[in-house]
Design a protein around this motif. Sequence first.
Motif, PDB file in Angstrom:
ATOM      1  N   UNK A   1       0.845  -1.185   0.000  1.00 34.63           N
ATOM      2  CA  UNK A   1       0.000   0.000   0.000  1.00 34.63           C
ATOM      3  C   UNK A   1       0.884   1.240   0.000  1.00 34.63           C
ATOM      4  N   UNK A   2       0.411   2.355  -0.562  1.00 34.19           N
ATOM      5  CA  UNK A   2       1.231   3.571  -0.605  1.00 34.19           C
ATOM      6  C   UNK A   2       1.439   4.165   0.778  1.00 34.19           C
ATOM      7  N   UNK A   3       2.446   4.990   0.890  1.00 38.16           N
ATOM      8  CA  UNK A   3       2.791   5.601   2.180  1.00 38.16           C
ATOM      9  C   UNK A   3       1.665   6.444   2.737  1.00 38.16           C
ATOM     10  N   UNK A   4       0.935   7.149   1.868  1.00 36.30           N
ATOM     11  CA  UNK A   4      -0.158   8.004   2.358  1.00 36.30           C
ATOM     12  C   UNK A   4      -1.233   7.186   3.072  1.00 36.30           C
ATOM     13  N   UNK A   5      -1.552   5.997   2.538  1.00 33.88           N
ATOM     14  CA  UNK A   5      -2.571   5.169   3.183  1.00 33.88           C
ATOM     15  C   UNK A   5      -2.083   4.649   4.528  1.00 33.88           C
ATOM     16  N   UNK A   6      -0.826   4.239   4.596  1.00 35.13           N
ATOM     17  CA  UNK A   6      -0.261   3.776   5.869  1.00 35.13           C
ATOM     18  C   UNK A   6      -0.227   4.910   6.888  1.00 35.13           C
ATOM     19  N   UNK A   7       0.077   6.110   6.445  1.00 35.70           N
ATOM     20  CA  UNK A   7       0.099   7.257   7.345  1.00 35.70           C
ATOM     21  C   UNK A   7      -1.290   7.522   7.934  1.00 35.70           C
ATOM     22  N   UNK A   8      -2.312   7.346   7.131  1.00 36.17           N
ATOM     23  CA  UNK A   8      -3.675   7.499   7.652  1.00 36.17           C
ATOM     24  C   UNK A   8      -3.943   6.503   8.775  1.00 36.17           C
ATOM     25  N   UNK A   9      -3.511   5.257   8.582  1.00 38.73           N
ATOM     26  CA  UNK A   9      -3.734   4.238   9.613  1.00 38.73           C
ATOM     27  C   UNK A   9      -2.969   4.536  10.891  1.00 38.73           C
ATOM     28  N   UNK A  10      -1.863   5.275  10.783  1.00 39.46           N
ATOM     29  CA  UNK A  10      -1.073   5.627  11.963  1.00 39.46           C
ATOM     30  C   UNK A  10      -1.626   6.837  12.705  1.00 39.46           C
ATOM     31  N   UNK A  11      -2.343   7.708  12.026  1.00 36.18           N
ATOM     32  CA  UNK A  11      -2.704   9.002  12.617  1.00 36.18           C
ATOM     33  C   UNK A  11      -4.201   9.236  12.762  1.00 36.18           C
ATOM     34  N   UNK A  12      -5.048   8.531  12.024  1.00 32.44           N
ATOM     35  CA  UNK A  12      -6.492   8.730  12.159  1.00 32.44           C
ATOM     36  C   UNK A  12      -7.031   7.850  13.278  1.00 32.44           C
ATOM     37  N   UNK A  13      -7.770   8.442  14.184  1.00 30.81           N
ATOM     38  CA  UNK A  13      -8.211   7.732  15.390  1.00 30.81           C
ATOM     39  C   UNK A  13      -9.077   6.521  15.068  1.00 30.81           C
ATOM     40  N   UNK A  14      -9.999   6.665  14.109  1.00 28.33           N
ATOM     41  CA  UNK A  14     -10.890   5.551  13.795  1.00 28.33           C
ATOM     42  C   UNK A  14     -10.117   4.350  13.263  1.00 28.33           C
ATOM     43  N   UNK A  15      -9.118   4.591  12.414  1.00 29.65           N
ATOM     44  CA  UNK A  15      -8.313   3.495  11.888  1.00 29.65           C
ATOM     45  C   UNK A  15      -7.366   2.937  12.943  1.00 29.65           C
ATOM     46  N   UNK A  64       8.550   4.981  31.101  1.00 30.84           N
ATOM     47  CA  UNK A  64       8.535   5.907  29.958  1.00 30.84           C
ATOM     48  C   UNK A  64       9.262   5.253  28.788  1.00 30.84           C
ATOM     49  N   UNK A  65       8.621   5.270  27.644  1.00 30.11           N
ATOM     50  CA  UNK A  65       9.217   4.705  26.438  1.00 30.11           C
ATOM     51  C   UNK A  65       9.109   5.711  25.303  1.00 30.11           C
ATOM     52  N   UNK A  66       9.873   5.459  24.246  1.00 34.80           N
ATOM     53  CA  UNK A  66       9.790   6.265  23.026  1.00 34.80           C
ATOM     54  C   UNK A  66       9.391   5.327  21.884  1.00 34.80           C
ATOM     55  N   UNK A  67       8.285   5.666  21.230  1.00 30.22           N
ATOM     56  CA  UNK A  67       7.739   4.852  20.149  1.00 30.22           C
ATOM     57  C   UNK A  67       7.884   5.615  18.837  1.00 30.22           C
ATOM     58  N   UNK A  68       8.571   5.011  17.877  1.00 31.88           N
ATOM     59  CA  UNK A  68       8.774   5.657  16.580  1.00 31.88           C
ATOM     60  C   UNK A  68       8.250   4.757  15.469  1.00 31.88           C
ATOM     61  N   UNK A  69       7.592   5.375  14.490  1.00 28.68           N
ATOM     62  CA  UNK A  69       7.067   4.677  13.322  1.00 28.68           C
ATOM     63  C   UNK A  69       7.627   5.365  12.077  1.00 28.68           C
ATOM     64  N   UNK A  70       8.362   4.611  11.283  1.00 38.84           N
ATOM     65  CA  UNK A  70       9.004   5.156  10.086  1.00 38.84           C
ATOM     66  C   UNK A  70       8.455   4.446   8.854  1.00 38.84           C
ATOM     67  N   UNK A  71       8.062   5.245   7.846  1.00 44.34           N
ATOM     68  CA  UNK A  71       7.498   4.731   6.599  1.00 44.34           C
ATOM     69  C   UNK A  71       8.442   5.078   5.458  1.00 44.34           C
ATOM     70  N   UNK A  72       8.904   4.044   4.732  1.00 41.72           N
ATOM     71  CA  UNK A  72       9.840   4.228   3.621  1.00 41.72           C
ATOM     72  C   UNK A  72       9.201   3.655   2.358  1.00 41.72           C
ATOM     73  N   UNK A  73       9.045   4.460   1.292  1.00 42.80           N
ATOM     74  CA  UNK A  73       8.453   3.941   0.056  1.00 42.80           C
ATOM     75  C   UNK A  73       9.334   2.855  -0.566  1.00 42.80           C
ATOM     76  N   UNK A  74       8.680   1.862  -1.192  1.00 40.64           N
ATOM     77  CA  UNK A  74       9.357   0.800  -1.913  1.00 40.64           C
ATOM     78  C   UNK A  74       8.723   0.656  -3.292  1.00 40.64           C
TER      79      UNK A  74
END
Length: 361
Positions: free
Chosen positions: A12-26, A81-91
């Motif tokens: 799936x494209x990066x924009x769709x994955x970003x929506x799943x990471x940031x939109x509350x409903x998803x 306390x933790x640090x959570x990072x999510x990185x999206x790289x196009x392929x």
Amino acid sequence: MIEIDIAVDLFHPSDTVWRALTERALLAKWFAESVPVADAPDRLLLRTAGLPGYDADIEATVVERRAPELLVLNCLEGARRTRLSCRVVPTGHGCRLSVREALEHGDWDAAQRDRRTEHHQHAVTVRLPAILDWVAFQRIDLRRAEGGLTAELPVVRLTGDARSRTGRRRVWVIGALACLALALAGGLAFWATRPTPPAQDAAPQSAPLRQPATTSPAPGSTPSRSAPSTTRSSAAPTPTPTPTAPPTRTPSASLAPATALTARYQTVSDRVLGYRGEVVVTNPGSAAKQGWAVIVTLGEEATISKVSGAEWQQDGRVVTFTGPAVPAGGSTTFRFDVRDRDMRAKAPEGCAVEGSPCSVG
């Protein structure tokens, strides 16, 4: 430093994955529900209490955000306390998502870290791809309704001499018109020489059902009565009935009205594209209750996929559940799985037993 690292390749494209990471409903469908903090747009509360490897809800603060590439959160879970990072790289086929959680303060025991890692692994590699597939399906469905897919089909032109094609087309058109003229002429000749059909009766084509005919008596004569369907022999004399005393009626006690059943509904699990519901039917009366029915109203296009503890029948959005008798002072429980394309749906729109609404809890 203790870390949890998970990576997955997504089609799936990066924009769709970003929506799943940031939109509350998803996000609620594949990881956890989130609640924004008032007057703090960069803070939110993740409902992780009860999830594998978590002790409480997480107070998360966004410390870095570069759409659609990087999202970094500081997560406070009690004294940890933790640090959570999510990185999206196009392929070439979509993108690669890397999720990394590092412990900065506090501690994890080995068992808790393993449960948390397992939860992250399942969320990122199973639930998230399912949600992304659903989002892609919704896009295709909408574009099909608008005719977008058909509009994108290429127009293929035939090669060859345009003038010769025009000549051939003219010959075909003239031939077709000639055949049509011959067919019309033959049809007219047939109708001109067709013999006149014989005159038909004036009765309607579809006659109504006939009623039994009754014979009217002639003037001045006594009308005769038809014999009853059950015939008796005229040779046998008619016995004279012996008068008997009327039976004595024993007054019976009036029956008390049956106590109505009650029902309670609750959602026992929330799934990616649906949920599992449970209904408990209780009989507070003093006698067993036969023939009960619970009516559940689902959302648009939602369907039942599995039921345990009851018989069921679906008619559109309405599902009727029936089952064995509910004993006096007892209850019966049934569960059902619902498939719903609306990712916000977590319960049916209605539930009732014997016309009374179900309680929720």
